[in-house]
Design a protein around this motif. Sequence first.
Motif, PDB file in Angstrom:
ATOM      1  N   LYS A  82       0.836  -1.213   0.000  1.00  0.00           N
ATOM      2  CA  LYS A  82       0.000   0.000   0.000  1.00  0.00           C
ATOM      3  C   LYS A  82       0.863   1.253   0.000  1.00  0.00           C
ATOM      4  CE  LYS A  82      -3.927  -1.975   2.538  1.00  0.00           C
ATOM      5  NZ  LYS A  82      -4.730  -1.884   3.788  1.00  0.00           N
ATOM      6  N   GLU A  83       1.931   1.222   0.788  1.00  0.00           N
ATOM      7  CA  GLU A  83       2.823   2.388   0.852  1.00  0.00           C
ATOM      8  C   GLU A  83       3.483   2.638  -0.499  1.00  0.00           C
ATOM      9  OE1 GLU A  83       4.587   5.611   2.715  1.00  0.00           O
ATOM     10  OE2 GLU A  83       3.100   4.238   3.553  1.00  0.00           O
ATOM     11  N   VAL A  84       3.894   1.576  -1.165  1.00  0.00           N
ATOM     12  CA  VAL A  84       4.525   1.732  -2.475  1.00  0.00           C
ATOM     13  C   VAL A  84       3.528   2.269  -3.484  1.00  0.00           C
ATOM     14  CG1 VAL A  84       5.580   0.458  -4.394  1.00  0.00           C
ATOM     15  CG2 VAL A  84       6.266  -0.036  -2.053  1.00  0.00           C
ATOM     16  N   VAL A  85       2.291   1.743  -3.495  1.00  0.00           N
ATOM     17  CA  VAL A  85       1.279   2.202  -4.449  1.00  0.00           C
ATOM     18  C   VAL A  85       0.916   3.665  -4.205  1.00  0.00           C
ATOM     19  CG1 VAL A  85      -1.103   1.868  -5.204  1.00  0.00           C
ATOM     20  CG2 VAL A  85       0.374  -0.112  -4.863  1.00  0.00           C
ATOM     21  N   SER A  86       0.789   4.047  -2.951  1.00  0.00           N
ATOM     22  CA  SER A  86       0.440   5.431  -2.649  1.00  0.00           C
ATOM     23  C   SER A  86       1.528   6.399  -3.136  1.00  0.00           C
ATOM     24  CB  SER A  86       0.212   5.603  -1.148  1.00  0.00           C
ATOM     25  OG  SER A  86       1.415   5.362  -0.430  1.00  0.00           O
ATOM     26  N   ARG A  87       2.781   5.984  -3.079  1.00  0.00           N
ATOM     27  CA  ARG A  87       3.863   6.839  -3.567  1.00  0.00           C
ATOM     28  C   ARG A  87       3.920   6.835  -5.094  1.00  0.00           C
ATOM     29  NH1 ARG A  87       7.685   8.511   0.133  1.00  0.00           N
ATOM     30  NH2 ARG A  87       7.275   7.821   2.260  1.00  0.00           N
ATOM     31  N   LEU A  88       3.638   5.698  -5.710  1.00  0.00           N
ATOM     32  CA  LEU A  88       3.646   5.651  -7.164  1.00  0.00           C
ATOM     33  C   LEU A  88       2.492   6.422  -7.779  1.00  0.00           C
ATOM     34  CD1 LEU A  88       4.572   1.904  -7.811  1.00  0.00           C
ATOM     35  CD2 LEU A  88       5.961   3.887  -8.395  1.00  0.00           C
ATOM     36  N   SER A  89       1.395   6.583  -7.046  1.00  0.00           N
ATOM     37  CA  SER A  89       0.202   7.221  -7.609  1.00  0.00           C
ATOM     38  C   SER A  89       0.440   8.677  -7.984  1.00  0.00           C
ATOM     39  CB  SER A  89      -0.964   7.113  -6.627  1.00  0.00           C
ATOM     40  OG  SER A  89      -0.642   7.798  -5.417  1.00  0.00           O
ATOM     41  N   VAL A  90       1.414   9.321  -7.407  1.00  0.00           N
ATOM     42  CA  VAL A  90       1.672  10.730  -7.717  1.00  0.00           C
ATOM     43  C   VAL A  90       2.789  10.889  -8.744  1.00  0.00           C
ATOM     44  CG1 VAL A  90       0.889  11.466  -5.446  1.00  0.00           C
ATOM     45  CG2 VAL A  90       3.281  10.925  -5.779  1.00  0.00           C
ATOM     46  N   HIS A  91       3.339   9.781  -9.220  1.00  0.00           N
ATOM     47  CA  HIS A  91       4.426   9.842 -10.190  1.00  0.00           C
ATOM     48  C   HIS A  91       3.881   9.732 -11.605  1.00  0.00           C
ATOM     49  CE1 HIS A  91       8.184   9.105  -7.601  1.00  0.00           C
ATOM     50  NE2 HIS A  91       7.174   9.328  -6.777  1.00  0.00           N
ATOM     51  N   SER A  92       4.638  10.271 -12.559  1.00  0.00           N
ATOM     52  CA  SER A  92       4.276  10.130 -13.961  1.00  0.00           C
ATOM     53  C   SER A  92       4.536   8.703 -14.416  1.00  0.00           C
ATOM     54  CB  SER A  92       5.094  11.105 -14.799  1.00  0.00           C
ATOM     55  OG  SER A  92       4.903  10.853 -16.178  1.00  0.00           O
ATOM     56  N   ALA A  93       3.674   8.257 -15.348  1.00  0.00           N
ATOM     57  CA  ALA A  93       3.814   6.899 -15.872  1.00  0.00           C
ATOM     58  C   ALA A  93       4.688   6.839 -17.119  1.00  0.00           C
ATOM     59  CB  ALA A  93       2.445   6.316 -16.192  1.00  0.00           C
ATOM     60  N   ALA A  94       5.269   7.953 -17.518  1.00  0.00           N
ATOM     61  CA  ALA A  94       6.068   7.964 -18.748  1.00  0.00           C
ATOM     62  C   ALA A  94       7.244   6.999 -18.696  1.00  0.00           C
ATOM     63  CB  ALA A  94       6.546   9.387 -19.028  1.00  0.00           C
ATOM     64  N   PRO A  95       8.021   6.942 -17.596  1.00  0.00           N
ATOM     65  CA  PRO A  95       9.160   6.014 -17.607  1.00  0.00           C
ATOM     66  C   PRO A  95       8.791   4.564 -17.314  1.00  0.00           C
ATOM     67  CG  PRO A  95       9.116   7.226 -15.538  1.00  0.00           C
ATOM     68  CD  PRO A  95       8.010   7.779 -16.373  1.00  0.00           C
ATOM     69  N   TRP A  96       7.523   4.307 -17.044  1.00  0.00           N
ATOM     70  CA  TRP A  96       7.166   2.936 -16.715  1.00  0.00           C
ATOM     71  C   TRP A  96       7.084   2.091 -17.978  1.00  0.00           C
ATOM     72  CZ3 TRP A  96       2.413   4.089 -13.068  1.00  0.00           C
ATOM     73  CH2 TRP A  96       2.882   4.819 -11.957  1.00  0.00           C
ATOM     74  N   LYS A  97       7.303   0.842 -17.804  1.00  0.00           N
ATOM     75  CA  LYS A  97       7.165  -0.116 -18.903  1.00  0.00           C
ATOM     76  C   LYS A  97       6.198  -1.194 -18.450  1.00  0.00           C
ATOM     77  CE  LYS A  97      11.910   0.703 -20.428  1.00  0.00           C
ATOM     78  NZ  LYS A  97      13.237   0.097 -20.691  1.00  0.00           N
ATOM     79  N   SER A  98       4.964  -0.785 -18.350  1.00  0.00           N
ATOM     80  CA  SER A  98       3.959  -1.669 -17.760  1.00  0.00           C
ATOM     81  C   SER A  98       3.760  -2.938 -18.574  1.00  0.00           C
ATOM     82  CB  SER A  98       2.624  -0.923 -17.650  1.00  0.00           C
ATOM     83  OG  SER A  98       2.771   0.231 -16.854  1.00  0.00           O
ATOM     84  N   HIS A  99       3.981  -2.856 -19.860  1.00  0.00           N
ATOM     85  CA  HIS A  99       3.756  -4.043 -20.680  1.00  0.00           C
ATOM     86  C   HIS A  99       4.705  -5.176 -20.301  1.00  0.00           C
ATOM     87  CE1 HIS A  99       2.681  -6.439 -24.153  1.00  0.00           C
ATOM     88  NE2 HIS A  99       3.956  -6.458 -24.545  1.00  0.00           N
ATOM     89  N   ARG A 100       5.887  -4.826 -19.829  1.00  0.00           N
ATOM     90  CA  ARG A 100       6.862  -5.832 -19.426  1.00  0.00           C
ATOM     91  C   ARG A 100       6.893  -6.015 -17.917  1.00  0.00           C
ATOM     92  NH1 ARG A 100      10.272  -7.316 -23.387  1.00  0.00           N
ATOM     93  NH2 ARG A 100      11.737  -8.067 -21.830  1.00  0.00           N
ATOM     94  N   GLY A 101       6.023  -5.308 -17.213  1.00  0.00           N
ATOM     95  CA  GLY A 101       5.920  -5.512 -15.774  1.00  0.00           C
ATOM     96  C   GLY A 101       7.111  -5.033 -14.989  1.00  0.00           C
ATOM     97  N   THR A 102       7.678  -3.903 -15.355  1.00  0.00           N
ATOM     98  CA  THR A 102       8.867  -3.408 -14.667  1.00  0.00           C
ATOM     99  C   THR A 102       8.614  -2.041 -14.030  1.00  0.00           C
ATOM    100  OG1 THR A 102       9.655  -2.442 -16.757  1.00  0.00           O
ATOM    101  CG2 THR A 102      10.460  -4.650 -16.178  1.00  0.00           C
ATOM    102  N   VAL A 103       7.440  -1.828 -13.503  1.00  0.00           N
ATOM    103  CA  VAL A 103       7.167  -0.579 -12.801  1.00  0.00           C
ATOM    104  C   VAL A 103       8.029  -0.534 -11.540  1.00  0.00           C
ATOM    105  CG1 VAL A 103       5.411   0.821 -11.676  1.00  0.00           C
ATOM    106  CG2 VAL A 103       4.826  -0.542 -13.680  1.00  0.00           C
ATOM    107  N   PRO A 104       8.841   0.498 -11.371  1.00  0.00           N
ATOM    108  CA  PRO A 104       9.751   0.536 -10.211  1.00  0.00           C
ATOM    109  C   PRO A 104       9.006   0.388  -8.892  1.00  0.00           C
ATOM    110  CG  PRO A 104      10.289   2.285 -11.763  1.00  0.00           C
ATOM    111  CD  PRO A 104       8.987   1.686 -12.218  1.00  0.00           C
ATOM    112  N   GLY A 105       9.414  -0.563  -8.107  1.00  0.00           N
ATOM    113  CA  GLY A 105       8.848  -0.770  -6.782  1.00  0.00           C
ATOM    114  C   GLY A 105       7.627  -1.653  -6.744  1.00  0.00           C
TER     115      GLY A 105
END
Length: 891
Positions: A658-681
């Motif tokens: 929950k703590e990780v998700v709450s911190r990720l929620s305010v970050h931009s998704a541009a550097p994420w690579k969700s298709h490969r499942g490598t979202v930091p944290g």
Amino acid sequence: MFRIRYIAIRWLTVVAYAAIAGSVALLIESALASAVEYTVRGTTGNRSVVLIAASGTTLALGLLGVAIPQVRLRLWGLFGFRYFWQYPPLWVAVAGAAAYMDFLQFSLFRTSAGAGVPWLGIVAVSCVAVVGALSPLWRLQEILKVKGGVDSDSAASESIRLSDLPVEALIEWAKDDREVTDRNQDLFGHAAVAARIASRIKVNPADVPTMVVVGEPGTGKSSIRNLLEQELGKEPSVVFVNVSLWQYASVNAAVAGILTSLAKAIAERVDATSLYHLPEKYVEAIQGLSGWTGMIRLLGRRRSPEQILERIASILHATGMTVTLYIEDLERFSGAPIQMDQEQRGEASLDEADLCGPIHAVLHLLDQQQRVSVILATASLRDRLDVGKLARYIETPPVPTEEEILTLLHSFRRHCLTNYDYIDPAPVLFRSYLDPPFGIVSWDELRYREHKVINPMLALGRSLRNPRRFKHCVREVIDTWDTLYGEVDFDAVLVATALKLSYPAVFSFLMNNRDAIYFHRGHKGARDAAKGGPGADPALSVQLNEVVERSVSQRDRRDARQLVSYAFAIGGDLSRGILDSSPQSFRQYTHCDYLRRFLAKQAVPERESDQRVLRAIEQWNKSASPELAELLLDEMTNESFDTFAYRVKQGGELALFKEVVSRLSVHSAAPWKSHRGTVPGLTPAWRLVEKSNTLSSEKHSDVCELLAVCMQNNIPLACELYHRCYRSSYRQSFSGTHLFDKGQLEEQYQIMISCLLENYVDKPDRMLAALKDGESWTVFHLVWGAHRYTAGDLCGVPFDGWESVADTLTRMVERDPVSGLRYIVPFITREDSERRIVEYDEDAAKRLFDMSRLLPLFAATPPLQSGSAALLVRYELVQSVASKLRKSSSS
């Protein structure tokens, strides 16, 4: 009587030199007197000019004759204070020449009026008498100095033993790389060997047999030499000469070096002008005569090697000195590898044996000389020189027992594991491999049960019995641990260091085949490189066994294999499952190459530090500190956390997620690579949730809550979370059950759609902001749901109320076509899997959107400059369709 003869010969030689020098001086004086028109003798004129000229000439001749051959020798022996009456120096001849000249003139050329007193002769004779009278005082001073010394036996008995050394003192001893020079520094009992050798020399100094000290490199032969020199240094009549043969490239150079060192040592005490050029003359004598130089030498008197060495004996007999010649590193010319067994060494050929003949000959001749004791230090008696025939006494340096080494290693290991401020992630079961097994109270019992109890510590104890090897191992381990404590496994460092020092050929093979080691262990980063590379041999164990058979003696092969098995999990009979349980051993390859860390021995940057992650986990377990969640947002820390995630306390997994998700929620998704499942944290935190024993209902309720929160301002994060739940449910978890059932997944999907309808309909700006530059397929995956697009069920509309969502998306595109159009492309294109081409899906476009509003925007908007290859192809396809429609409508 034998000694008196040599003393008489020396005095006669000095007197002869004095007569010759005096006669030459008189001739020069006569010539000078005639030149200045003075009467040589018989007149009463002033004779100062003649006397000054004669005295100066005599002094110059004396210094010239004495100083030139002594350029390379020390002047102290030239003065001759120690053995003045037994072996007078040559300056006595100079003084005798001056006295002879002055007294001869005084007696032959006295006038009637009388002559002056022969002051020059009186002064010369007085100097000889004064120095001769003081020379016994020099000897007395040395004797008194020896009497006041400490008895060697008592001092040796008071010295501390290695087994009694505290671990702190052991570390300080290991860091000190100086040789043992005092019996108080002796930890292995070498002083007793030195005292035993010294006693043989003191008992019968005139006829000391040759002795040999045999021990492999590192057992303390140099320490015995230093302690022996200290013992013999208290005897004024003993000259200690040390010669190391490693500095000589040839046999003749080694012979010359031995004799040169011997001559220089004697010249420090007495005038040894006769020994000048002795080494060269000896080498010439054993080489024979050839060429023009040989023909010239035939005209003179040629001496045999025995006669040349007789010069040394004459000096020693005259002075009463005894020379102890300690020759080290005799294996330099032994011609056989030390570490090989007898069957591996083979028989040396006769030609090779003849190469060492000069060394054997000079040692034999020196052994025949009285008052010369030869002590040889070599690694083995099995060599070409056959020192066993030369030596009457054979000494072996004492080495620590296996029990002493094991006890010290155990104390040293406990010290390093407990006296440093770090968190040890290794489990107790792994640490027990180098501990004495439970129920075994002594090392003897452990050795007896070695075939039943696997314990690499016994292999360490046997491999490190060599004192130098043990010292270097402790020093290297402590140096590495001081820099990398907590960043690499200590037991791996200890075993690998012992392997490197004890079996260098095996360690070198492993380092030269590091890719093969990783391939052998299944290293993900080295597989591709190892497929065609030289190290990609799957039969690494076979190659390693060949190296062990070739380079390690038979008695040590089992220990070498066991150390390799423990450090690198190659071969051996150790349980790989237990050995792989240490997250920082050389067998791990998840996030860090610990072997590279060990070899580099450099401090680890804070961002790559394992202790940084371990401390954060510990703080989270104590007080749910947010530092751990912040660390997980760093992509470099994700794999580190995966390695140590098992240390997160049970029940804290969902809270951390929950703590990780709450911190990720305010970050931009541009550097994420969700298709490969490598979202930091998100990935390591989610894997921790999957492994937890929390009930599925609790996980479901928490996920639903997180989905509702993420849908407020971060749609890509909500989609990523939902897709992870879906994939985890259709993949067997660690407990063997599905994470969520179909009903729970449907409920999660409905929550996301409800939030989409409630929060973003008629709010295009908010929707664009909530997408946070996510992947182009974000909205497509969200509205269709994983259960439908994975099944290919894309008929009709995604859900009730889609029209309002489609209108909001169209308005979002109209406000910002560059950012919004890429979210529309996945809805209106499709991929024909059979023909492997991408097509424009006109039916889906008309069914889902008002294309009369969207196609003009596609035609007017510039092509995308970034994105995946699949997106660029689809986007270009839609643009071409839009352009064709615009041209047809305009025509």
